[in-house]
Scaffold this motif. Structure first.
Motif, mmCIF file in Angstrom:
data_model
loop_
_atom_site.group_PDB
_atom_site.id
_atom_site.type_symbol
_atom_site.label_atom_id
_atom_site.label_comp_id
_atom_site.label_asym_id
_atom_site.label_seq_id
_atom_site.Cartn_x
_atom_site.Cartn_y
_atom_site.Cartn_z
ATOM 1 N N LYS A 105 0.731 -1.397 -0.159
ATOM 2 C CA LYS A 105 -0.318 0.020 -0.001
ATOM 3 C C LYS A 105 0.851 1.217 -0.015
ATOM 4 N N ASN A 106 2.212 1.023 0.400
ATOM 5 C CA ASN A 106 2.379 2.490 0.262
ATOM 6 C C ASN A 106 4.300 2.664 -0.123
ATOM 7 N N GLY A 107 4.810 1.476 -0.794
ATOM 8 C CA GLY A 107 5.462 1.293 -1.884
ATOM 9 C C GLY A 107 6.919 1.290 -1.103
ATOM 10 N N THR A 108 6.965 0.954 0.017
ATOM 11 C CA THR A 108 8.108 0.951 1.117
ATOM 12 C C THR A 108 8.848 -0.414 0.034
ATOM 13 N N HIS A 109 9.954 -0.647 1.240
ATOM 14 C CA HIS A 109 10.568 -1.580 0.796
ATOM 15 C C HIS A 109 11.422 -2.741 2.166
ATOM 16 N N ILE A 110 10.565 -2.722 2.732
ATOM 17 C CA ILE A 110 10.496 -2.948 3.822
ATOM 18 C C ILE A 110 10.633 -5.042 4.238
ATOM 19 N N VAL A 111 11.867 -5.280 4.472
ATOM 20 C CA VAL A 111 12.150 -7.074 4.773
ATOM 21 C C VAL A 111 12.145 -7.120 5.855
ATOM 22 N N SER A 112 11.840 -9.386 6.493
ATOM 23 C CA SER A 112 12.136 -9.555 7.714
ATOM 24 C C SER A 112 13.170 -9.763 7.765
ATOM 25 N N VAL A 113 14.538 -10.039 8.940
ATOM 26 C CA VAL A 113 15.384 -10.757 9.082
ATOM 27 C C VAL A 113 15.384 -11.803 9.832
ATOM 28 N N VAL A 114 14.739 -11.727 10.665
ATOM 29 C CA VAL A 114 14.861 -13.211 12.045
ATOM 30 C C VAL A 114 13.029 -12.982 12.811
ATOM 31 N N THR A 115 12.122 -14.149 13.045
ATOM 32 C CA THR A 115 11.168 -14.014 13.706
ATOM 33 C C THR A 115 11.935 -14.321 14.947
ATOM 34 N N VAL A 116 10.927 -13.477 16.017
ATOM 35 C CA VAL A 116 11.491 -13.837 17.105
ATOM 36 C C VAL A 116 10.668 -14.443 18.155
ATOM 37 N N HIS A 117 9.095 -13.782 18.499
ATOM 38 C CA HIS A 117 8.637 -13.736 19.144
ATOM 39 C C HIS A 117 6.597 -13.960 18.560
ATOM 40 N N LEU A 118 5.444 -14.408 18.883
ATOM 41 C CA LEU A 118 4.402 -14.410 19.163
ATOM 42 C C LEU A 118 3.901 -13.722 20.322
ATOM 43 N N GLU A 119 2.951 -12.924 19.436
ATOM 44 C CA GLU A 119 2.026 -12.255 20.493
ATOM 45 C C GLU A 119 0.282 -12.334 20.123
ATOM 46 N N PRO A 120 -0.346 -13.612 21.004
ATOM 47 C CA PRO A 120 -1.503 -14.083 20.708
ATOM 48 C C PRO A 120 -2.241 -12.674 20.494
#
Length: 277
Positions: A105-120
């Motif tokens: 939606k915003n034309g940004t270029h953010i990418v994930s590096v490493v998953t850390v946790h889940l907040e249910p």
């Protein structure tokens, strides 16, 4: 002693968002990503993200040779726009469905590096003690951003309160409800406002970080709570594309998935935040 730079913001208005994104093209570009000197500045939600980062900063970073600075934001927009325009070097607050939607939606270029946790994600109430006790016509507050609203509706559907159209994705809205036996009414609010709505509505679906920061204990207080099994909403460290090789980012990614951080999360949050590694 906590030494975190705090920034309290409201959700950015459209004009502010446009300005933040245009700043990327008018001054800072991806070429600045090659400058890996100085501290790594990470934008984060106060709870639990900044708390986890503060633990890393206070107990692990120095030994690893990482100079870490944490900036707190209370909305889900500014951390990404700040990462895009180079105001911060990384962020830690979001899940993949949200990021995919934001980038699109915003034309940004953010990418994930490493998953850390889940907040249910959970359903909470000050007026009833179980989801079944919600009366006909009850009002339920839900987050108003597309991904978290869909996530909230899926939580309600998984627990039999509503039925959604078959195959509905991460853009589901109340208009996709096919069965609503309790005739529930939905109040769409900015995610950070949902805990504050509990005295005004019959129940609210609240993101884990906002539940915890408002004094709720998801593992204990939620009427219904997301299952952690095969859950796609793990929160991760993210950077602007091209900065994944930043040695500071690599050090932080390793520390965030260390045994020490896993124990910290388990001990501090007692099931309300769950390590994803």
């Amino acid at each position: 002693m906590r030494n975190t730079a705090k920034i309290t913001t409201a959700v950015a208005a459209a004009g502010a968002l446009t300005f933040a994104l245009s700043a990327c093209g008018s001054g800072k570009d991806s070429s600045s990503a090659s400058d890996y000197s100085g501290p790594l500045v990470v934008a984060a939600s106060p709870t639990p993200h900044a708390e986890i980062l503060d633990y890393v900063k206070d107990h692990l970073a120095k030994k690893a040779g990482l100079d870490l600075e944490v900036k707190e934001f209370t909305d889900y927009v500014t951390p990404n726009t700040a990462t895009e325009d180079g105001s911060v070097g990384a962020n830690y607050f979001q899940n993949k469905p949200y990021l995919d939607d934001f980038n699109k939606k915003n034309g940004t270029h953010i990418v994930s590096v490493v998953t850390v946790h889940l907040e249910p994600l959970g359903l909470y109430s000050h007026k009833v003690k179980s989801a079944d006790a919600l009366k006909s016509g009850a009002t339920v507050a839900v987050p108003n951003d597309s991904v978290n609203e869909a996530r909230a509706l899926k939580l309600l559907a998984a627990n039999g309160l509503i039925t959604l159209k078959a195959g509905v994705g991460n853009e589901a809205t109340p208009s996709d409800i096919t069965k609503n036996p309790k005739k529930l009414k939905f109040k769409e609010l900015e995610a950070a406002q949902t805990p504050r709505s509990l005295d005004d509505v019959d129940a609210a679906v609240i993101n884990g970080n906002y539940a915890i920061s408002s004094g709720l204990k998801p593992a204990k207080d939620a009427l219904i709570l997301e299952s952690a099994t095969n859950n796609p909403y793990g929160n991760f460290l993210a950077v602007k594309k091209g900065n994944e090789k930043d040695p500071r980012v690599k050090k932080l990614a390793k520390l965030l998935t260390s045994p020490e951080v896993k124990k910290f999360i388990e001990d501090k949050y007692a099931g309300s935040v769950i390590p994803s590694f």
